[in-house]
Design an enzyme around this catalytic site. Structure first.
Site, mmCIF file in Angstrom:
data_model
loop_
_atom_site.group_PDB
_atom_site.id
_atom_site.type_symbol
_atom_site.label_atom_id
_atom_site.label_comp_id
_atom_site.label_asym_id
_atom_site.label_seq_id
_atom_site.Cartn_x
_atom_site.Cartn_y
_atom_site.Cartn_z
ATOM 1 N N SER A 138 34.137 47.090 32.106
ATOM 2 C CA SER A 138 34.715 46.727 31.055
ATOM 3 C C SER A 138 35.301 48.062 30.530
ATOM 4 C CB SER A 138 33.993 46.143 29.889
ATOM 5 O OG SER A 138 34.545 46.015 28.546
ATOM 6 N N TYR A 151 26.352 47.458 23.403
ATOM 7 C CA TYR A 151 27.422 46.756 24.403
ATOM 8 C C TYR A 151 27.989 47.636 25.338
ATOM 9 C CZ TYR A 151 30.785 44.202 26.798
ATOM 10 O OH TYR A 151 31.749 43.577 27.998
#
Length: 250
Positions: A138, A151
């Site tokens: 990501s 995260y």
């Protein structure tokens, strides 16, 4: 000779789109996921084009991951492509208010789950001196954003693992690729916000985000390169996004 690809998180989003695209290109599939009904439905759909085998497990369950992959039928043991796609975001809160349960879920799924599946598949690739590992990261693994804390940490770990795998496995001719998307409209935000549909929709408000199909096409491009070419690291944005925090909304 046809290739076999194992895809985790195959029942929705990027994993499902990748499975569908691989099937169009005659790559046989081992589909992994937690939802048996969705696995069966997808297998029925794709088995019209290619051979499909399903494994129902949670990547957080180390023993089950190793048991199921080690017990694959002989015809399915030669995995040519591993797509480590399973992953989730849980919550979006500042570090002082974040829920430890959410933190643990992200580390267990995004980091430990990826490591378990890779560890189960890699020995066969090493033995054959052949294979390709695709790790879905990501932009959060490249740039930290406010309230992203755990995260982002989990995706930074994926980025480091991807580089570490490439360094360790180059001697065996195994390719390792990182695909790092920005804003992709899937179930991602709905899971992050625990079913809050309006909050999830607001993530993509005012832009045309990436689709799961967009990411799948980049994954297939990497997999389909000649033997001497490895696409090592890709950042993929919608046109309206310039960084993890800079988005042109209209």
């Amino acid at each position: 000779m046809k290739k076999i690809a194992l895809i985790t998180g195959a029942t929705s989003g990027i994993g499902k789109a990748t499975a569908e695209l691989f099937a169009q290109h005659q790559i046989d599939l081992i589909l992994c996921g937690r939802r048996q009904e969705r696995l069966a439905e997808l297998a029925m759909q794709l088995s019209q084009s290619v051979k499909v085998y399903t494994l129902c497990f949670d990547v957080r369950d180390k023993e089950e991951v190793f048991r199921q992959i080690e017990n694959l039928p002989t015809d399915w043991k030669q995995i040519d492509v591993l797509v480590n796609n399973a992953g989730n975001a849980h919550g979006l809160a500042p570090v002082d208010k974040a829920d430890l349960v959410d933190w643990e879920a992200m580390i267990d799924i995004n980091v430990k789950g990826l490591m378990y599946v890779s560890k189960a598949v890699i020995p066969s690739m090493v033995e054959r001196k052949s294979g390709h590992i695709i790790n879905i990261g990501s932009i959060a693994g490249k740039e930290v954003y406010p309230n992203g804390n755990a995260y982002c940490a989990s995706k930074y770990a994926v980025d480091a693992l991807n580089s570490g795998m490439r360094l360790d496995l180059v001697q065996y001719g195994i390719k390792v690729t990182a695909i790092n998307p920005g804003l992709v409209e899937t179930e991602f935000s709905l899971v992050r916000f625990k079913g809050d549909e309006q909050r999830a929709k607001n993530v993509y408000k005012g832009i045309t985000p990436l689709t799961a199909q967009d990411v799948a096409e980049v994954i297939y491009f990497a997999v389909s390169r000649p033997a001497h070419v490895n696409i090592a690291d890709v950042i993929l944005f919608p046109t309206a996004q310039a960084s993890s925090t800079v988005v042109n909304r209209v």
